[in-house]
Design an enzyme around this catalytic site. Structure first.
Site, mmCIF file in Angstrom:
data_model
loop_
_atom_site.group_PDB
_atom_site.id
_atom_site.type_symbol
_atom_site.label_atom_id
_atom_site.label_comp_id
_atom_site.label_asym_id
_atom_site.label_seq_id
_atom_site.Cartn_x
_atom_site.Cartn_y
_atom_site.Cartn_z
ATOM 1 N N ASP A 100 6.882 3.523 -1.333
ATOM 2 C CA ASP A 100 6.368 3.431 0.038
ATOM 3 C C ASP A 100 7.471 3.230 1.071
ATOM 4 O O ASP A 100 8.557 2.731 0.773
ATOM 5 C CB ASP A 100 5.332 2.312 0.153
ATOM 6 C CG ASP A 100 5.858 0.955 -0.311
ATOM 7 O OD1 ASP A 100 6.652 0.915 -1.265
ATOM 8 O OD2 ASP A 100 5.479 -0.071 0.284
ATOM 9 N N GLU A 106 4.926 -1.395 -2.477
ATOM 10 C CA GLU A 106 5.785 -2.549 -2.746
ATOM 11 C C GLU A 106 5.916 -3.437 -1.523
ATOM 12 O O GLU A 106 6.050 -4.656 -1.634
ATOM 13 C CB GLU A 106 7.164 -2.080 -3.217
ATOM 14 C CG GLU A 106 8.095 -3.214 -3.659
ATOM 15 C CD GLU A 106 8.805 -3.916 -2.505
ATOM 16 O OE1 GLU A 106 9.033 -5.134 -2.585
ATOM 17 O OE2 GLU A 106 9.097 -3.245 -1.494
#
Length: 438
Positions: free
Chosen positions: A104, A170
């Site tokens: 991400d 994350e």
């Protein structure tokens, strides 16, 4: 500025057969890592130009799955919404390991400059934001794909099995308190049928120069708690504060007292603690004392017992100050990631591999770092080892480089080859049972 390299066909990346699957010879590992770098660089630039926020990594997941299929693997998709997992089975018996990469990006607007700079915008917690790979997860995905490519090319000589874990979110959930990332993958059975003997991860790191690798045995990264404190008072006219209870004043008193609490009640000489407020919201008009104030912040600790103690002290401090003013205070704490603690035995085993990959002088012991990583969820389930790969250009002062999460974070792409080489060496040495060295 280097031009964008077009992706090559995977077949073009199959390098001449070498002996690294038999003895993990560093020269052979270097050759393997260099052989995939054109594609690794292209993947990184592609992903960088098309960043996606946590749990929205749809395009990134599709790219990963497509490349894994080209390697002959059978990726599972949709784990923790957008996660991708594939297992590479070697031709010889051996241990099982997992290699994790996070996917991400961040709600950060990227400045112009790179030919592959992001122009993506999105909505984050109700606000329009720019989206940028300001933490280097684009590099993590590209490196993991490079490692998968190199290992797949020699799978018949490879002992054991390797699970590649491409993890979403994350950086945290789109909505505070929602399950996300590594924990959600585990909750959905990631290690149910394939439980690795060890899990490995890396992070490109602006605090080190390209060529350097940072490691630490035991606690390395802090736990991350997201806390919110709601102070409720009584609304009144700003000219008559005695007719109400001012939650802004009470909130300010609690905030200042919390810093004194850390400085005077917690033994920060034994273990670092950081308590920070990032938001303080209250009121809508200049001459009205509102009935509520809300503070939101983060707590960073390295010891679970210290974490619990600090939370209890913060709650007591908030309650006491609120009670003294005739207000009330409600504290909510959500743990986004436990502390990342490298397994000492696994660290001893992996350290010689890092030195073989980067040279002994380039492998440095890191101090405690108060950022957090939900790799810790995996490392709390099986033995884990996490390390830093320097990403600031050689010759530049890494101590002054824009840090990860800054819009000015700048990854020198030399880190891609170093990261690929280091992870390959660590993985191969473990799979082949290379002896531990002190």
């Amino acid at each position: 500025m280097p031009r964008l390299v077009r992706p090559l066909a995977v077949a073009a990346l199959v390098f001449a057969p070498c002996a690294f699957a038999q003895n993990a010879d560093p020269a052979a590992v270097v050759h393997a890592a260099q052989s995939v770098q054109t594609q690794v660089t292209a993947w990184r630039r592609d992903i960088h130009q098309h960043p996606e926020l946590g749990q929205h990594e749809v395009r990134t997941a599709q790219l990963i799955a497509e490349q894994l299929r080209k390697l002959g693997l059978k990726p599972r998709t949709g784990i923790a919404q957008t996660g991708v997992v594939a297992v590479l089975k070697g031709g010889k018996p051996g241990p099982r390991i997992a290699i994790r990469a996070d996917m991400d990006a961040l709600p950060v607007t990227e400045p112009a400059g790179l030919p592959f700079a992001s122009k993506v915008t999105a909505d984050y917690r109700g606000q329009p934001v720019g989206v940028m790979h300001a933490c280097g997860h684009d590099a993590h995905v590209a490196i993991a794909l490079g490692v998968a490519t190199a290992l797949a090319a020699q799978k018949e000589q490879l002992p054991g099995e390797v699970m590649f874990v491409f993890q979403p979110a994350e950086e945290g959930p789109p909505t505070a308190g929602e399950p996300f990332g590594a924990k959600l993958m585990l909750d959905e059975g990631l290690f149910k049928d394939f439980k690795p003997d060890a899990v490995f991860g890396l992070h490109v790191w602006a605090g080190l120069n390209v060529g350097q690798i940072g490691y630490r045995s035991g606690p390395m990264l802090a736990s991350a708690d997201e806390w919110s404190l709601t102070v409720r008072g009584k609304q009144t006219h700003g000219s008559r504060p005695w007719d109400g209870v001012d939650p802004i004043t009470v909130g300010a008193q609690i905030l200042l007292a919390s810093q004194s609490m850390i400085a005077r009640q917690v033994n920060i000489a034994a273990t670092p603690v950081v308590l920070t407020a990032g938001q303080f919201n209250s009121g809508v008009r200049f001459n009205i004392i509102p009935d509520e104030a809300k503070l939101v912040g983060t707590l960073r600790t390295f010891d679970p017992a210290v974490r619990e103690d600090v939370i209890a002290r913060l709650r007591r401090t908030a309650d006491d100050y609120a009670h003294a003013a005739g207000a009330s205070a409600e504290l909510a704490v959500v743990n986004n990631a436990p502390a990342t603690i490298n397994d000492p035995a696994l660290t001893r085993r992996a350290l010689p591999s890092l030195r073989r990959a980067a040279g002994e002088a380039n492998v440095v012991e890191s101090g405690l770092v108060t950022v957090a990583e939900d790799f810790s969820q995996f490392a709390n389930t099986v033995p884990g080892f996490y390390f830093f790969v320097g990403s600031t250009a050689e010759g530049s002062d890494a101590a002054k480089a824009p840090i990860n999460h800054s819009p000015n974070f700048m990854l020198d792409e030399g880190a891609l080859e170093v990261g690929t080489r280091a992870m390959l060496q660590v993985a191969l040495d473990y799979l082949q049972g290379a002896p531990t060295q002190d």
